[in-house]
Design a protein around this motif. Sequence first.
Motif, PDB file in Angstrom:
ATOM      1  N   PRO A 360     -49.789  96.540 -38.584  1.00  0.00           N
ATOM      2  CA  PRO A 360     -50.815  95.500 -38.731  1.00  0.00           C
ATOM      3  C   PRO A 360     -50.246  94.119 -39.076  1.00  0.00           C
ATOM      4  CG  PRO A 360     -51.567  97.530 -39.748  1.00  0.00           C
ATOM      5  CD  PRO A 360     -50.132  97.759 -39.355  1.00  0.00           C
ATOM      6  N   THR A 361     -49.219  94.071 -39.915  1.00  0.00           N
ATOM      7  CA  THR A 361     -48.662  92.770 -40.305  1.00  0.00           C
ATOM      8  C   THR A 361     -47.142  92.770 -40.113  1.00  0.00           C
ATOM      9  OG1 THR A 361     -48.170  93.404 -42.579  1.00  0.00           O
ATOM     10  CG2 THR A 361     -50.407  92.568 -42.146  1.00  0.00           C
ATOM     11  N   ALA A 362     -46.575  91.573 -40.120  1.00  0.00           N
ATOM     12  CA  ALA A 362     -45.121  91.435 -39.983  1.00  0.00           C
ATOM     13  C   ALA A 362     -44.394  92.106 -41.153  1.00  0.00           C
ATOM     14  CB  ALA A 362     -44.749  89.949 -39.899  1.00  0.00           C
ATOM     15  N   ASP A 363     -44.933  91.933 -42.377  1.00  0.00           N
ATOM     16  CA  ASP A 363     -44.309  92.563 -43.552  1.00  0.00           C
ATOM     17  C   ASP A 363     -44.265  94.079 -43.397  1.00  0.00           C
ATOM     18  OD1 ASP A 363     -43.706  90.367 -45.084  1.00  0.00           O
ATOM     19  OD2 ASP A 363     -45.636  90.345 -46.145  1.00  0.00           O
ATOM     20  N   GLN A 364     -45.385  94.642 -42.940  1.00  0.00           N
ATOM     21  CA  GLN A 364     -45.443  96.105 -42.784  1.00  0.00           C
ATOM     22  C   GLN A 364     -44.495  96.561 -41.672  1.00  0.00           C
ATOM     23  OE1 GLN A 364     -49.694  96.043 -42.312  1.00  0.00           O
ATOM     24  NE2 GLN A 364     -50.026  97.286 -44.130  1.00  0.00           N
ATOM     25  N   ALA A 365     -44.422  95.801 -40.596  1.00  0.00           N
ATOM     26  CA  ALA A 365     -43.517  96.178 -39.502  1.00  0.00           C
ATOM     27  C   ALA A 365     -42.075  96.184 -39.995  1.00  0.00           C
ATOM     28  CB  ALA A 365     -43.698  95.215 -38.325  1.00  0.00           C
ATOM     29  N   ALA A 366     -41.715  95.151 -40.766  1.00  0.00           N
ATOM     30  CA  ALA A 366     -40.338  95.080 -41.271  1.00  0.00           C
ATOM     31  C   ALA A 366     -40.057  96.241 -42.222  1.00  0.00           C
ATOM     32  CB  ALA A 366     -40.108  93.730 -41.966  1.00  0.00           C
ATOM     33  N   ALA A 367     -41.025  96.528 -43.099  1.00  0.00           N
ATOM     34  CA  ALA A 367     -40.816  97.610 -44.069  1.00  0.00           C
ATOM     35  C   ALA A 367     -40.683  98.963 -43.355  1.00  0.00           C
ATOM     36  CB  ALA A 367     -41.989  97.644 -45.059  1.00  0.00           C
ATOM     37  N   ARG A 368     -41.494  99.195 -42.346  1.00  0.00           N
ATOM     38  CA  ARG A 368     -41.416 100.467 -41.622  1.00  0.00           C
ATOM     39  C   ARG A 368     -40.117 100.574 -40.819  1.00  0.00           C
ATOM     40  NH1 ARG A 368     -43.224 104.556 -43.528  1.00  0.00           N
ATOM     41  NH2 ARG A 368     -43.943 105.638 -41.650  1.00  0.00           N
ATOM     42  N   ALA A 369     -39.627  99.444 -40.323  1.00  0.00           N
ATOM     43  CA  ALA A 369     -38.357  99.474 -39.591  1.00  0.00           C
ATOM     44  C   ALA A 369     -37.220  99.901 -40.516  1.00  0.00           C
ATOM     45  CB  ALA A 369     -38.064  98.099 -38.981  1.00  0.00           C
ATOM     46  N   VAL A 370     -37.226  99.347 -41.719  1.00  0.00           N
ATOM     47  CA  VAL A 370     -36.185  99.713 -42.687  1.00  0.00           C
ATOM     48  C   VAL A 370     -36.313 101.195 -43.044  1.00  0.00           C
ATOM     49  CG1 VAL A 370     -35.381  99.316 -45.054  1.00  0.00           C
ATOM     50  CG2 VAL A 370     -35.942  97.356 -43.574  1.00  0.00           C
TER      51      VAL A 370
END
Length: 382
Positions: A360-370
């Motif tokens: 949903p958000t850029a922050d969530q995408a980055a966190a899930r990638a990590v």
Amino acid sequence: MARVGILGGGQLGLMLAEALRKLNTEVVVIEPDAEAPCAQRLANVMQRPLDDAAALAEFFSRCDVATYDSENIPSDPLAPHAAKLVPSLEVLRVSQDRAKEKAFLASRGFRLAASRVVAPGEDVRAAAKAFGFPCIAKSLRGGYDGKGQHRLQGEADLAALPAGPSGWVLEEVLTLSAELSCIVARSGDRRDFTFPVFENLHQHHILDLTVVPARITPALQQEAREAALAVARALGVVGLLTVEFFIGAGRDGVQRLYVNELAPRVHNSGHVTRQACTVSQFDALARICSGVPLSSPELHGGGWCMGQLLGDLWLAQGRTGGPLDLSAWKDFPEVVDVYLYGKREARSRRKMGHFVVHAPTADQAAARAVAFREALVRVRRP
Ligand code: ADP
Ligand code: MG
């Protein structure tokens, strides 16, 4: 039907070739390394050196237009074939030489970190003392992923600089709050579009994550897009131009947008466009090279993140190459794509693949990638 050549057969060349094939464009690649991704996966690969006049003559006889997947290629042997080169030989020459690149950008008024060129043969140690510490010494040519760079905190670090006649650029160290890239696509009829601004996070000077939308103010995003477009127009680019930016502070402590460097080609940060945008960077360049009209690359909704898969991950799984254990993917439905480049040997810090996350958000995408990468590391072969 257009025939397009690609000088260099790495993963960027491979994804570009795939985009060209979708348009029924004939593709020929020249790449010296038999292990390179294009050599593994494509048919029309000439395994020849990029500075061999006879090889280049044959390569150019097999294409109407040629582009390149790296600016670190010998440019002089390309001169007889300059009419077919996209972006042009002049653009290539500016972007492969940090001194030329900086001189061009400064002459057009783009903001750069303070720098001083140390000509080949000049005493770099004396020049660095005069320039002042801390600074970064970057080799004039051939650098990528931080290779050819030396951070100099003080005189003691000068000893680590390799001796030899190669030239340098000494650059002030900025206090960075973000790194950005913006890709411009510009067709032969001078129609141009910018991709959304990407936020890039590096590890060991290697691109690690690209996050989009970039988590910076809309005003800064607009400034980056306008600057990227202005650079591409000033250089007269036909094809793609990626402009790398810093948001950083110099000695006065004020955060500003700086141009870092230029890449007249598809870019590592642009992998994310294959899923995140209506037109990928590869499709855009394929269309320009094939004479097919361009359209505006718009960002799909939500947040996106591209994560790099380095050889270290294979080593962590107890593998020296071959497939990666992707069983952890079952817990990560937001990972929408994994792309492995087919390189046989996994080495530390070697780019072996990447993946893209949609959330949903850029922050969530980055966190899930990590989190996804951490889950992959935890898988060890029995
Ligand atoms: P490369 O060709 O290896 O990508 P860059 O000039 O982009 O070379 O530098 C690689 C990385 O080093 C940058 O992405 C940034 O993280 C860091 N870096 C480079 N120049 C500076 C600078 N002047 N101040 C602070 N960090 C820098
Ligand atoms: Mg760079």
